[in-house]
Write a protein that holds these residues in place. Structure first.
Motif, short mmCIF file in Angstrom:
data_model
loop_
_atom_site.label_atom_id
_atom_site.label_comp_id
_atom_site.label_asym_id
_atom_site.label_seq_id
_atom_site.Cartn_x
_atom_site.Cartn_y
_atom_site.Cartn_z
N PHE A 262 0.99 -1.11 -0.16
CA PHE A 262 -0.02 -0.01 0.03
C PHE A 262 0.85 1.39 0.08
CE2 PHE A 262 -4.48 -0.60 1.54
CZ PHE A 262 -5.15 -0.02 0.42
N GLY A 263 0.52 2.17 -1.08
CA GLY A 263 1.43 3.27 -0.97
C GLY A 263 2.49 3.31 -2.10
N SER A 264 2.87 2.10 -2.66
CA SER A 264 3.88 1.86 -3.56
C SER A 264 3.16 1.78 -5.09
CB SER A 264 4.65 0.56 -3.31
OG SER A 264 5.29 0.25 -4.30
N PRO A 265 3.47 2.67 -5.95
CA PRO A 265 2.85 2.62 -7.19
C PRO A 265 3.53 1.41 -8.03
CG PRO A 265 3.39 5.10 -6.90
CD PRO A 265 3.89 4.07 -5.72
N LEU A 266 4.81 1.14 -7.88
CA LEU A 266 5.10 0.07 -8.51
C LEU A 266 4.54 -1.06 -8.04
CD1 LEU A 266 7.00 -1.23 -10.68
CD2 LEU A 266 9.00 -1.10 -8.80
N GLY A 267 4.34 -1.18 -6.99
CA GLY A 267 3.92 -2.49 -6.11
C GLY A 267 2.35 -2.50 -6.84
N ALA A 268 1.52 -1.51 -6.65
CA ALA A 268 0.34 -1.68 -7.30
C ALA A 268 0.03 -2.34 -8.76
CB ALA A 268 -0.30 -0.23 -7.35
N ILE A 269 1.01 -1.85 -9.45
CA ILE A 269 1.06 -2.62 -11.00
C ILE A 269 1.69 -4.18 -10.79
CG2 ILE A 269 2.46 -2.65 -13.05
CD1 ILE A 269 3.02 0.46 -12.58
N VAL A 270 2.52 -4.40 -10.05
CA VAL A 270 2.89 -5.68 -9.86
C VAL A 270 1.82 -6.62 -9.24
CG1 VAL A 270 4.58 -7.38 -8.44
CG2 VAL A 270 5.52 -5.21 -9.82
N GLY A 271 1.33 -6.11 -8.27
CA GLY A 271 -0.11 -6.51 -7.72
C GLY A 271 -1.24 -6.87 -8.42
N GLY A 272 -1.35 -5.88 -9.40
CA GLY A 272 -2.42 -6.16 -10.43
C GLY A 272 -2.47 -7.15 -11.10
N PHE A 273 -1.05 -7.35 -11.60
CA PHE A 273 -0.99 -8.42 -12.40
C PHE A 273 -0.95 -9.91 -11.69
CE2 PHE A 273 0.51 -5.15 -15.43
CZ PHE A 273 -0.01 -5.67 -16.44
N THR A 274 -0.40 -9.94 -10.69
CA THR A 274 -0.37 -11.02 -9.63
C THR A 274 -1.76 -11.32 -9.64
OG1 THR A 274 1.76 -10.32 -8.55
CG2 THR A 274 0.46 -12.04 -7.54
N ILE A 275 -2.67 -10.47 -9.09
CA ILE A 275 -4.11 -11.20 -8.84
C ILE A 275 -4.82 -11.44 -10.14
CG2 ILE A 275 -6.22 -10.16 -7.86
CD1 ILE A 275 -4.45 -10.69 -5.89
N ALA A 276 -4.50 -10.84 -11.24
CA ALA A 276 -5.35 -11.28 -12.40
C ALA A 276 -4.59 -12.75 -13.21
CB ALA A 276 -4.92 -10.16 -13.62
N TYR A 277 -3.41 -12.78 -12.96
CA TYR A 277 -3.04 -14.36 -13.38
C TYR A 277 -3.37 -15.11 -12.35
CZ TYR A 277 -0.09 -13.07 -17.47
OH TYR A 277 0.10 -12.71 -18.78
N ALA A 278 -3.41 -14.91 -10.95
CA ALA A 278 -3.66 -16.10 -9.94
C ALA A 278 -5.35 -16.35 -10.15
CB ALA A 278 -3.49 -15.33 -8.59
N GLU A 279 -6.12 -15.31 -10.35
CA GLU A 279 -7.68 -15.67 -10.64
C GLU A 279 -7.94 -16.41 -11.65
OE1 GLU A 279 -9.82 -11.97 -10.87
OE2 GLU A 279 -9.77 -11.61 -8.58
N ILE A 280 -7.04 -16.21 -12.97
CA ILE A 280 -7.38 -16.77 -14.13
C ILE A 280 -6.79 -18.26 -14.10
CG2 ILE A 280 -6.90 -17.00 -16.52
CD1 ILE A 280 -7.48 -13.83 -16.63
N LEU A 281 -5.76 -18.19 -13.59
CA LEU A 281 -4.94 -19.68 -13.44
C LEU A 281 -5.81 -20.60 -12.56
CD1 LEU A 281 -1.08 -18.60 -13.43
CD2 LEU A 281 -2.42 -20.16 -15.11
N PHE A 282 -6.46 -20.39 -11.27
CA PHE A 282 -6.99 -20.91 -10.57
C PHE A 282 -8.23 -21.28 -10.95
CE2 PHE A 282 -3.62 -19.91 -7.47
CZ PHE A 282 -3.76 -20.85 -6.56
N THR A 283 -8.68 -20.76 -11.85
CA THR A 283 -10.34 -21.04 -12.23
C THR A 283 -10.31 -21.46 -13.96
OG1 THR A 283 -10.61 -18.65 -13.21
CG2 THR A 283 -11.30 -19.26 -10.71
N TYR A 284 -9.10 -21.66 -14.36
CA TYR A 284 -9.09 -22.05 -15.86
C TYR A 284 -9.14 -23.63 -15.75
CZ TYR A 284 -7.17 -23.30 -20.49
OH TYR A 284 -7.08 -23.80 -21.61
N ALA A 285 -9.89 -24.13 -17.05
CA ALA A 285 -9.81 -25.75 -17.06
C ALA A 285 -8.81 -25.94 -17.93
CB ALA A 285 -11.31 -26.15 -17.57
#
Length: 337
Positions: A262-285
């Motif tokens: 929280f408070g890190s712009p670079l961290g927000a970008i990395v976190g955004g892609f981390t969450i997106a890939y995690a959501e799709i990988l865990f729910t992809y058949a």
């Protein structure tokens, strides 16, 4: 070799491309959340509804342009309407800050109080948006639907699997790169951006240095409004616009901001892609991919899916909890969440 190529195309088509586009959208949203937390020092639960408001204005201006016969060629007309949405959203957040948040800053209210106030603001904004556009799904993407179509890819490669790239996905990634580059240039190269960083790092020392806190607050809200409008518009173009859906993606955005720090712009970008890939990988058949790379005897009978797509947001919540338990400052050591 052909089977491996088919497996790779399937992963690109159903995991990598959608996750990259979704990650760019989450990253832009998380940047707005983390800027408010880092500079204004509270968790803004109204951010998703600010995104919905900006997108609503973009949809209205897009419809107006279309009625006048104005288009943007193969690109969505919404890109032409985006500056108008940004201006309207800037007016909204500056007005909200003046009417609501400024009072609590002046009395030096605790951050939790501002967070509770932002929840009330979110309900009001959500009601206003739904009152104007209703509760149904709206699609407002026009222009060319695909940059690479499945039919053309199959004809060109002869593979069984087809790769398709939607125009909105390409627009999302390119726009996100431009916006993020402009933001980092502003924060690191301009006097105002350096003032914002100084105010975020040490408010008392920044005030002693002659930095005007109200100017920093105004500029922060302007940047947050632009990020929210761009993120909301790109999300709506790629999927569809529904006011309550924007409230639902508040959890992934906060998860992205906290994962990165929280408070890190670079961290927000990395976190955004981390969450997106995690959501799709865990729910992809993975059954289709497994069918190409595994011998017939080892191929799964079921979908080879860890979680149903209904539990996509549960992945964000689980990651959020894990990070808060074991690394509350996030990957890039932002302010404590």
């Amino acid at each position: 070799m052909i089977d491996l190529l088919n497996a790779l195309v399937a992963l690109l088509n159903y995991v990598v491309i959608p996750a990259t586009a979704y990650g760019a959208q989450l990253a832009l949203g998380a940047l707005g959340v983390t800027l408010v937390f880092g500079i204004l020092r509270f968790s803004n639960f109204a951010h998703a509804d600010v995104m919905a408001f900006g997108t609503m204005v973009v949809i209205g201006v897009t419809a107006l342009f279309q009625s006048w016969g104005i288009s943007f060629g193969i690109l969505p007309t919404a890109l032409l309407a985006l500056p108008f949405g940004c201006l309207a959203t800037i007016a909204l957040v500056l007005g909200t800050d003046r009417v609501v948040y400024r009072f609590y800053r002046r009395v030096k209210a605790a951050p939790v109080m501002l967070m509770i106030v932002s929840i009330g603001v979110a309900f009001v904004m959500n009601g206003v948006v739904r009152m104007f556009v209703g509760t149904e799904d709206r699609t407002f993407s026009d222009g060319a639907r695909f940059l690479i179509s499945a039919r053309d890819f199959k004809a060109a490669t002869g593979l069984d699997e087809a790769l398709s790239l939607k125009t909105t996905q390409a627009v999302t990634v390119v726009t996100a790169v431009i916006v993020v580059a402009a933001l980092f240039w502003f924060l690191n190269r301009t006097r105002t951006g350096k003032s914002m960083r100084a105010y975020s790092d040490n408010e008392d020392l920044a005030l002693l240095s002659g930095i005007n806190p109200e100017h920093v607050v105004r500029v922060t809200w302007v940047i947050v409004a632009i990020l929210a409008t761009v993120a909301g518009t790109l999300y709506g173009l790629d999927k569809s616009f529904k006011p309550f859906t924007y409230f639902q993606i508040l959890l992934p955005m906060f998860a992205a901001a906290i994962v990165g720090g929280f408070g890190s712009p670079l961290g927000a970008i990395v976190g955004g892609f981390t969450i997106a890939y995690a959501e799709i990988l865990f729910t992809y058949a993975f059954k289709k991919v497994a069918g190409y790379v595994l011998p017939e005897a080892l191929q799964p009978d079921g979908l080879a899916q860890l979680l149903s797509t209904d539990y996509k947001f549960a992945v964000s919540f689980a990651i959020l909890v894990i990070v808060l338990l074991f690394r509350p400052n996030g990957l890039f050591g932002g302010k404590s969440a």
